[in-house]
Design a protein around this motif. Structure first.
Motif, short mmCIF file in Angstrom:
data_model
loop_
_atom_site.label_atom_id
_atom_site.label_comp_id
_atom_site.label_asym_id
_atom_site.label_seq_id
_atom_site.Cartn_x
_atom_site.Cartn_y
_atom_site.Cartn_z
N TYR A 171 -11.38 0.20 1.36
CA TYR A 171 -10.49 -0.06 2.15
C TYR A 171 -9.05 0.69 2.49
O TYR A 171 -8.28 0.59 3.03
CB TYR A 171 -9.96 -1.49 1.93
N LEU A 172 -9.34 1.97 1.43
CA LEU A 172 -8.13 2.75 1.64
C LEU A 172 -7.85 3.22 3.05
O LEU A 172 -6.80 3.71 3.58
CB LEU A 172 -8.22 3.98 0.80
N HIS A 173 -9.08 3.38 3.80
CA HIS A 173 -8.93 3.91 5.27
C HIS A 173 -8.01 2.97 6.13
O HIS A 173 -7.64 3.48 7.27
CB HIS A 173 -10.36 3.90 5.89
N LEU A 174 -7.55 1.83 5.70
CA LEU A 174 -6.80 0.99 6.44
C LEU A 174 -5.30 1.44 6.19
O LEU A 174 -4.37 1.09 7.03
CB LEU A 174 -6.65 -0.36 6.06
N HIS A 175 -5.02 2.14 5.13
CA HIS A 175 -3.73 2.69 5.04
C HIS A 175 -3.76 4.35 5.41
O HIS A 175 -2.71 4.77 5.85
CB HIS A 175 -3.57 2.55 3.35
N ASP A 176 -5.05 4.97 5.22
CA ASP A 176 -4.86 6.42 5.35
C ASP A 176 -6.18 6.59 5.94
O ASP A 176 -7.40 6.71 5.45
CB ASP A 176 -4.83 6.87 3.84
N MET A 235 3.54 0.89 -2.39
CA MET A 235 3.77 1.56 -1.15
C MET A 235 2.47 1.96 -0.37
O MET A 235 2.44 2.13 0.64
CB MET A 235 4.33 2.84 -1.52
N LEU A 236 1.29 1.31 -1.14
CA LEU A 236 0.03 1.24 -0.29
C LEU A 236 -0.23 -0.05 0.41
O LEU A 236 -1.49 -0.14 1.04
CB LEU A 236 -1.45 1.45 -1.12
N GLY A 237 0.70 -0.73 0.57
CA GLY A 237 0.42 -2.00 1.26
C GLY A 237 -0.31 -3.05 0.86
O GLY A 237 -0.61 -3.31 -0.36
N THR A 238 -1.05 -3.84 1.85
CA THR A 238 -2.35 -4.55 1.72
C THR A 238 -3.25 -4.09 0.59
O THR A 238 -3.79 -4.56 -0.02
CB THR A 238 -2.66 -5.12 2.94
N HIS A 265 10.82 2.80 7.29
CA HIS A 265 10.07 1.73 6.41
C HIS A 265 8.59 2.20 6.05
O HIS A 265 7.91 2.97 7.21
CB HIS A 265 9.89 0.54 7.63
N PRO A 266 8.04 1.85 5.05
CA PRO A 266 6.94 2.38 4.54
C PRO A 266 5.55 2.00 5.40
O PRO A 266 4.47 2.29 5.35
CB PRO A 266 6.53 1.75 3.17
N ASP A 267 5.64 0.85 5.97
CA ASP A 267 4.61 0.45 6.89
C ASP A 267 4.38 0.90 8.23
O ASP A 267 3.42 0.83 9.01
CB ASP A 267 4.91 -1.04 7.09
N ASN A 268 5.39 1.91 8.60
CA ASN A 268 5.20 2.70 9.68
C ASN A 268 4.13 3.88 9.56
O ASN A 268 3.95 4.25 8.68
CB ASN A 268 6.52 3.52 10.20
N VAL A 269 3.48 4.16 10.74
CA VAL A 269 2.48 5.13 10.66
C VAL A 269 2.59 6.18 11.57
O VAL A 269 3.27 6.06 12.37
CB VAL A 269 1.08 4.20 11.35
N ILE A 270 2.07 7.16 11.13
CA ILE A 270 2.20 8.54 12.07
C ILE A 270 0.51 9.35 12.10
O ILE A 270 -0.20 8.82 11.10
CB ILE A 270 3.18 9.48 11.11
N PRO A 271 0.61 10.21 12.94
CA PRO A 271 -0.43 11.03 12.76
C PRO A 271 -0.91 11.72 11.51
O PRO A 271 0.23 12.06 10.93
CB PRO A 271 -0.54 11.87 13.96
N GLY A 307 3.52 6.49 1.36
CA GLY A 307 3.07 7.37 0.34
C GLY A 307 4.33 8.51 0.20
O GLY A 307 4.45 8.93 -0.84
N ALA A 308 4.41 8.78 1.37
CA ALA A 308 5.60 9.89 1.22
C ALA A 308 7.12 9.55 1.77
O ALA A 308 7.48 10.46 2.27
CB ALA A 308 4.95 11.07 2.37
N ILE A 309 7.09 8.44 1.50
CA ILE A 309 8.70 7.81 2.01
C ILE A 309 9.87 8.69 1.34
O ILE A 309 10.73 8.74 2.05
CB ILE A 309 8.65 6.37 1.65
N ALA A 310 9.47 9.45 0.23
CA ALA A 310 10.68 10.06 -0.43
C ALA A 310 10.71 11.52 0.06
O ALA A 310 11.79 12.10 -0.50
CB ALA A 310 10.51 10.23 -2.02
N LEU A 311 9.76 11.96 1.05
CA LEU A 311 10.13 13.36 1.39
C LEU A 311 11.38 13.51 2.05
O LEU A 311 12.08 14.61 1.68
CB LEU A 311 9.15 13.65 2.21
#
Length: 347
Positions: free
Chosen positions: A113-118, A89-92, A51-57, A20-24
């Protein structure tokens, strides 16, 4: 004073995909800021935005956007970072929404299901007469940078709706439970609708008649495959996030004014008695969880905006501001007005 944090997973354990924030980073570099240094300063690896699939806290994203707003002077940087973000950019979850039969079905999938992304927020979707509301609730009210994450989330919500609703779609109103930034021109341009700050919710509002509209290009077979994928992900994570999921569902139902023990139990396929027993086995009760959810929602509204106490009370399902004030004093040891003065968030 009732403890409202019992059993809650630490916010540091909740993650979000960076898609979601890949452009930051690009925005930071465009303003002459060393993006790599800023990303490193908050304790993230620079490559995480590759990569947009990477996750961060989730909390780290808030901290990063907060610092980015300070360094660039852009109090709307969360919005700017997500203005080009769409379903892909929200993946699956994004693909699942885009391949749903109708707009309403797609938004129901987003809520489920958004909790699987966020993992740090709870989306909600419901009707208010002739209007449809798509909202976004940050689960941790004390999160630094929460307003920037919300600005970005609603920017994405607008793009998502434009994608699945097709030609001619327009928002009717946009609400933010935060004070207005010094310059709101980017909000007006992106949403192309009246934008109201200091509201009692974070949501985009549109014509409910659109909910039955078929989504162009939706593939039913692909949708069924994706549904099986996200359900499997949920099954694998059930033990780790059980209590967090209950509170997320409760936060969603609170936002849609449908919260009751029967409704929450129904959301988990149980009757009221079975649900109460499960909660007891986990060392908690429905009332304790409801207090925690209401306290979080109340603090978020009181800290981030100047919405009236009457509106906060109504939003949380209390009969009036007096009943809400009594509950808030029990939770925090202070009246809502005193707590707000001591904890006001300045944007």
């Amino acid at each position: 004073m009732t403890s409202t944090r019992r059993g809650r997973p630490p916010i540091s354990n909740r993650v979000i995909r960076v898609g979601g924030a890949i452009a930051l980073p690009a925005i930071l570099r465009g303003r002459g800021i060393d993006a790599d240094a800023l990303i490193t300063q908050v304790g993230l690896p620079v490559a995480v935005f590759d990569h947009p699939d990477n996750v961060i806290p989730f909390a780290k994203l808030g901290e990063l956007t907060h610092l980015a707003a300070e360094r660039t002077g852009l109090s709307d940087i969360g919005l700017r970072a997500c203005m080009q973000t769409g379903l892909v950019m929200l993946g699956t979850v994004g693909y699942l929404v885009g391949n749903s039969a109708t707009v309403g079905a797609g938004l129901a999938s987003l809520q489920s299901y958004l909790h699987l992304h966020d993992e740090g927020a709870a989306p909600y979707f419901h009707r208010e007469g002739s209007l449809a509301v798509l909202g976004y609730e940050v689960l941790e009210p004390d999160l630094v940078g929460a307003e920037q994450i919300v600005f970005g989330a609603l920017a994405i919500a607008a793009n998502l709706l434009r994608e699945i609703c097709g030609v001619g779609f327009a928002l009717l109103e946009v609400n933010f439970a935060y004070r207005a930034p010094s310059d709101t021109s980017a909000f007006s341009a992106h949403f192309a609708a009246p934008v109201r700050f200091d509201a009692d919710r974070n949501a985009v509002v549109f014509d409910a008649a659109i909910l039955g509209r078929p989504i162009a290009g939706a593939n039913a077979l692909f949708h069924d495959f994706l549904t099986s994928q996200v359900r499997e992900k949920e099954r694998l994570g059930e033990g780790r996030v059980a209590r967090d999921r209950i509170q997320r569902v409760m936060r969603t139902l609170l936002a849609t004014a449908c919260i009751s023990q029967d409704e929450v139990a129904r959301a988990f396929g149980m009757n009221r008695r079975t649900f109460a027993r499960r909660l007891q086995e986990n060392g908690t009760t429905f009332r304790e969880l409801l207090d925690a959810v209401r306290f979080d929602a109340a603090r978020g509204l009181l800290r981030g905006s100047v919405v009236s106490l009457e509106d906060v009370a109504n939003r949380l399902g209390y009969a009036d501001a007096t009943a809400f004030a009594r509950a808030f004093r029990r939770w925090s040891g202070a009246s809502p007005a005193v707590w707000r003065r001591k904890n006001v968030a300045l944007i």
